[in-house]
Design a protein around this motif. Structure first.
Motif, PDB file in Angstrom:
ATOM      1  N   VAL A   1       0.837  -1.206   0.000  1.00  0.00           N
ATOM      2  CA  VAL A   1       0.000   0.000   0.000  1.00  0.00           C
ATOM      3  C   VAL A   1       0.870   1.254   0.000  1.00  0.00           C
ATOM      4  O   VAL A   1       0.583   2.240  -0.686  1.00  0.00           O
ATOM      5  N   ARG A   2       1.969   1.189   0.768  1.00  0.00           N
ATOM      6  CA  ARG A   2       2.893   2.322   0.780  1.00  0.00           C
ATOM      7  C   ARG A   2       3.423   2.560  -0.626  1.00  0.00           C
ATOM      8  O   ARG A   2       3.530   3.696  -1.080  1.00  0.00           O
ATOM      9  N   LYS A   3       3.715   1.468  -1.324  1.00  0.00           N
ATOM     10  CA  LYS A   3       4.184   1.597  -2.714  1.00  0.00           C
ATOM     11  C   LYS A   3       3.122   2.254  -3.587  1.00  0.00           C
ATOM     12  O   LYS A   3       3.419   3.085  -4.438  1.00  0.00           O
ATOM     13  N   MET A   4       1.859   1.861  -3.360  1.00  0.00           N
ATOM     14  CA  MET A   4       0.774   2.481  -4.139  1.00  0.00           C
ATOM     15  C   MET A   4       0.709   3.969  -3.858  1.00  0.00           C
ATOM     16  O   MET A   4       0.437   4.773  -4.750  1.00  0.00           O
ATOM     17  N   GLY A   5       0.979   4.340  -2.604  1.00  0.00           N
ATOM     18  CA  GLY A   5       0.994   5.755  -2.247  1.00  0.00           C
ATOM     19  C   GLY A   5       2.048   6.518  -3.038  1.00  0.00           C
ATOM     20  O   GLY A   5       1.787   7.605  -3.553  1.00  0.00           O
ATOM     21  N   TRP A   6       3.241   5.929  -3.160  1.00  0.00           N
ATOM     22  CA  TRP A   6       4.320   6.582  -3.926  1.00  0.00           C
ATOM     23  C   TRP A   6       3.990   6.597  -5.407  1.00  0.00           C
ATOM     24  O   TRP A   6       4.254   7.595  -6.093  1.00  0.00           O
ATOM     25  N   THR A   7       3.423   5.482  -5.908  1.00  0.00           N
ATOM     26  CA  THR A   7       3.031   5.446  -7.328  1.00  0.00           C
ATOM     27  C   THR A   7       2.009   6.531  -7.609  1.00  0.00           C
ATOM     28  O   THR A   7       2.094   7.243  -8.619  1.00  0.00           O
ATOM     29  N   ALA A   8       1.035   6.645  -6.709  1.00  0.00           N
ATOM     30  CA  ALA A   8      -0.001   7.668  -6.873  1.00  0.00           C
ATOM     31  C   ALA A   8       0.632   9.049  -6.973  1.00  0.00           C
ATOM     32  O   ALA A   8       0.269   9.858  -7.832  1.00  0.00           O
ATOM     33  N   LEU A   9       1.609   9.306  -6.101  1.00  0.00           N
ATOM     34  CA  LEU A   9       2.264  10.609  -6.105  1.00  0.00           C
ATOM     35  C   LEU A   9       2.965  10.845  -7.444  1.00  0.00           C
ATOM     36  O   LEU A   9       2.845  11.921  -8.040  1.00  0.00           O
ATOM     37  N   GLY A  10       3.677   9.831  -7.919  1.00  0.00           N
ATOM     38  CA  GLY A  10       4.378   9.963  -9.192  1.00  0.00           C
ATOM     39  C   GLY A  10       3.414  10.284 -10.328  1.00  0.00           C
ATOM     40  O   GLY A  10       3.650  11.208 -11.116  1.00  0.00           O
ATOM     41  N   LEU A  11       2.301   9.531 -10.401  1.00  0.00           N
ATOM     42  CA  LEU A  11       1.325   9.757 -11.469  1.00  0.00           C
ATOM     43  C   LEU A  11       0.740  11.168 -11.389  1.00  0.00           C
ATOM     44  O   LEU A  11       0.621  11.871 -12.391  1.00  0.00           O
ATOM     45  N   MET A  12       0.418  11.581 -10.170  1.00  0.00           N
ATOM     46  CA  MET A  12      -0.170  12.914 -10.008  1.00  0.00           C
ATOM     47  C   MET A  12       0.810  14.001 -10.426  1.00  0.00           C
ATOM     48  O   MET A  12       0.427  14.991 -11.034  1.00  0.00           O
ATOM     49  N   LEU A  13       2.097  13.803 -10.084  1.00  0.00           N
ATOM     50  CA  LEU A  13       3.086  14.832 -10.427  1.00  0.00           C
ATOM     51  C   LEU A  13       3.302  14.908 -11.936  1.00  0.00           C
ATOM     52  O   LEU A  13       3.417  15.998 -12.493  1.00  0.00           O
ATOM     53  N   ILE A  14       3.349  13.746 -12.604  1.00  0.00           N
ATOM     54  CA  ILE A  14       3.474  13.762 -14.068  1.00  0.00           C
ATOM     55  C   ILE A  14       2.290  14.522 -14.660  1.00  0.00           C
ATOM     56  O   ILE A  14       2.438  15.411 -15.506  1.00  0.00           O
ATOM     57  N   GLY A  15       1.088  14.180 -14.182  1.00  0.00           N
ATOM     58  CA  GLY A  15      -0.118  14.843 -14.673  1.00  0.00           C
ATOM     59  C   GLY A  15      -0.085  16.338 -14.426  1.00  0.00           C
ATOM     60  O   GLY A  15      -0.359  17.142 -15.329  1.00  0.00           O
ATOM     61  N   THR A  16       0.294  16.717 -13.202  1.00  0.00           N
ATOM     62  CA  THR A  16       0.336  18.143 -12.865  1.00  0.00           C
ATOM     63  C   THR A  16       1.322  18.881 -13.766  1.00  0.00           C
ATOM     64  O   THR A  16       1.023  19.971 -14.268  1.00  0.00           O
TER      65      THR A  16
END
Lengths: 559, 155
Positions: free
Chosen positions: A103-118
């Protein structure tokens, strides 16, 4: 007795283990980015307020509508999403005994995806390729990369959602027969609503991408608009959801009280998930293409969201009164004096709650047909959501920072920072009072939203709005000072505050509280009910918009 | 789930107010004909200029003390932009957009409607007071959005 023993055990393990440093790093990264985004978005807000009042001219290479697009997307989408994930992941880590590594990994993945999008979204806006505002209504056509950026942001949010569901499910499996701790229950509800609410807009964006690349010639304008609003307003209610989780669970503990009712809080969560999505339709009350009968049904569907909010209002003030009386308050309102007004951890969310009284009432008013027609797309609406999101939600978020960051960094909130926090809270409140108040009033007089400074050729009616807009600018300036103070406080608490032990404040149920019934955990049923309510609201209009569509619109670039 | 007695009273009162507002809204909409602008007619947004009645925008007297204003909206203006009607007349605006989404609002009145390409929108108002009213676009429509306005003269 058994409960008490368990509590002592939990406290002991928490004290021995403390916060998991890996989980703390994840949340602190989210918060750092969130407050950098708040600073940028707040600066853009100041520029807008000054322009709107005619005090500042923005250059052609960074014009008002570009600033407005960036301000909206950065604050409504990015700041709140980053905050929400950071906060609820910390809540899960604390109440479920640490995040599961996957789940922690999913949290980091989520952050990465959001930053690329932003990054994609911000770059297209800065290049003036996507000056289409937060609502990006077609047939105004932005660069395809703007829409692709939005897809990445949604994927990030979904990855975070998956993480929340996974952690809750695994905890349930390991703790058979136990109720998910209330704060994690809120997390599941909020992310479920976010997921349900983002389906419509995702379909919309996936239709816009081929159109933006030129692979399809025309677009169905009303269908896009309707799909957008199934998300646009739900999103706002997701942030509100995040805020009230702290009202129910955190605030009672800070004032030395207990939970109002575990069951009632869970019922509110369930109702918010089930009722919310069709609520966005009231943005379309003065649209063509829908019958009056359909719109009337939607007035009802929008109003139903007020019901769980009324329950929340009662619960909160009941907690305040009960706690005050336990400490010996007398008379009808004696408990007011017993509340810790000098504690910013209480003051900020308390003002947030008080602001929600007029904010919610304004929301109820503008949901109704004729009242909506008076204020639709006027500055009233902008005033309304600066009161709801900008005050109720954001002040609660700020209030959370004063204990959550020290808890995560093993530091302490000093009396000095507490005092600065109170100054910050008051600056913010007064700023919003001026800005949102002026917006409400001038909106009633007809001043439109989403418009740069204009007197419409020195039209007498438009000139009479100027004094209000001046107050708007004063409010905006105070809010900018509030942003600067808050960003300072957050980073001070992260890196400079003295080392110490800070508690994650979780209120316990009353000693004589009744046990929470099992049916509150029947998520399958709530999802089915939510889908039924969403279908009731949207099946007929969407099928009609698809089957009975007018010829589509070609793209336009009008900026 | 057991509710506190005061909470029950609070919720009954709250829901009562919501229901009352529904009844008032419903009465206004269906009995008094004050519903929101909800025209369901459609048009090809690329052929507005050759489709009646928008091939001939203007102000028309359609009955005794009744006027129709056939109007097209486009970035960044209203056609026609000279509108004069007598006080006390019932004026119906029939509108569509030639490009993006626009908003149609007459400041100081309850006239407020979205004008969406592909759809026809109508809204009716009776101007009792003579004077000059400001018409503006209240949905962002591009770089010149803040200039998109006109006036209506009621004599």
């Amino acid at each position: 007795m058994e409960m008490a023993a368990k509590e002592i055990f939990k406290e002991k393990t928490n004290k021995a283990l403390g916060v998991n440093p890996d989980d703390a790093r994840l949340t602190l990264t989210y918060f750092s980015l969130a407050f950098i985004v708040l600073f940028i978005g707040g600066t853009l807000g100041l520029l807008q307020g000054l322009n709107r009042a005619g005090l500042l001219e923005l250059p052609a290479w960074f014009n008002y509508y570009q600033v407005l697009t960036a301000h909206g997307i950065l604050l409504i989408l990015i700041f709140t999403a980053l905050f929400m994930v950071g906060y609820f992941y910390a809540a899960m880590s604390h109440t479920l005994g640490g995040l599961i590594p996957s789940v922690r990994k999913m949290g980091w993945t989520a952050l990465g995806l959001m930053l690329i999008g932003t990054a994609m979204v911000v770059i297209t806006i800065v290049m003036d390729e996507a000056t289409v505002l937060y609502t990006f209504y077609p047939p105004m056509q932005a660069s395809p990369w703007f829409y692709i950026g939005l897809v990445f942001i949604v994927l990030g949010v979904w990855a975070a959602t998956l993480g929340v569901f996974t952690n809750a499910a695994i905890w349930k499996k390991r703790n058979k027969g136990q109720h998910l701790p209330l704060l994690s229950f809120f997390a599941v509800g909020a992310f479920l609503l976010l997921f349900l609410g983002s389906i419509g807009v995702t379909i919309e964006v996936l239709m816009l991408i081929p159109w933006a690349f030129g692979w399809t010639e025309t677009v169905n304008v009303m269908l896009s608009r309707t799909l957008f609003w199934s998300f646009g307003h739900t999103l706002v209610n997701v942030w509100y959801f995040t805020a009230i989780s702290a009202w129910y669970v955190i605030v009672p503990r800070i004032i030395g009280g207990r939970l109002f009712s575990d069951t009632l809080a869970r019922v509110v969560v369930i109702l918010l998930v089930i009722l919310n999505v069709p609520g966005g339709f009231h943005h379309q009350i003065v649209d063509p293409g829908f019958t009056e009968g359909l719109k009337f049904m939607h007035v009802f569907m929008s109003l139903s969201i007020a019901f769980p909010s009324l329950m929340t209002a009662f619960a909160m003030f009941a907690v305040f009164e009960r706690t005050g009386r336990k400490e010996g308050a007398k008379g009808l309102l004696g408990w007011v004096k017993k509340l810790p007004w000098g504690d910013v951890r209480f003051l900020a969310p308390m003002i947030a709650m008080i602001a929600f009284i007029p904010a919610g009432a304004g929301g109820i008013a503008q949901t109704n047909n004729q009242l909506n027609q008076v204020v639709h797309n006027s500055l009233w609406v902008t005033g309304h959501f600066h009161l709801t999101v900008g005050t109720t939600v954001v002040l609660t978020f700020f209030g959370i920072m004063y204990w959550l960051i020290p808890y995560l960094t093993k530091r302490e909130l000093t009396p000095k920072i507490n005092k600065l926090g109170i100054i910050q809270t008051i600056t913010w409140t007064v700023g919003m009072l001026f800005m949102s108040g002026a917006m409400h009033l001038v909106g009633l007089l007809g001043s439109p939203r989403r418009t740069s400074y204009t007197t419409y050729g020195d039209n007498a009616t438009a000139l009479s709005w100027d004094p209000y807009l001046f107050f708007l600018a004063i409010g905006g300036t105070l809010l900018f000072i509030g942003v600067v103070l808050m960003v300072y406080i957050v980073f001070h608490l992260m890196f400079k505050a003295p080392k110490g032990n800070t508690e994650f404040p979780i209120a316990e149920p009353e000693d004589d509280a009744s046990t929470t019934p099992k049916w509150t955990e029947r998520w399958g049923l709530w999802v089915v009910l939510a889908i039924a309510v969403i279908s009731m609201g949207y099946l007929v209009p969407i099928v009609d918009l698809v089957v009975n569509a007018p010829p589509g619109s070609p793209p336009f670039r009008t900026w | 789930m057991k509710l506190h007695r005061y909470e029950e009273i609070w919720l009954i009162l709250g829901v009562g107010i919501l229901v009352l507002s529904m009844v008032v809204t419903g009465y206004q909409t269906f009995a008094q004909g004050l519903g929101p602008p909800s025209d369901t007619d459609q048009i090809d947004p690329q052929k507005v200029d050759e489709t009646a009645p928008f091939d001939n925008p203007g102000v028309f007297e359609v009955g005794e003390n009744e006027y129709e204003v056939v109007m097209t909206l486009q970035a960044f203006g209203f056609t026609p932009n000279e509108i004069e009607v007598p006080a006390g007349a019932e004026v119906t605006f029939t509108m569509t957009s030639k490009d993006v989404i626009h908003g149609f609002q007459i400041a100081g009145t309850n006239v407020n409607a979205m004008v969406v390409p592909g759809h026809i929108q109508t809204i009716t108002e009776t101007f009792d007071e003579p004077g000059q009213y400001l018409i503006l676009c209240n949905e962002y429509c591009g770089a010149g959005h803040q200039m998109m306005s006109t006036t209506i003269t009621v004599y």
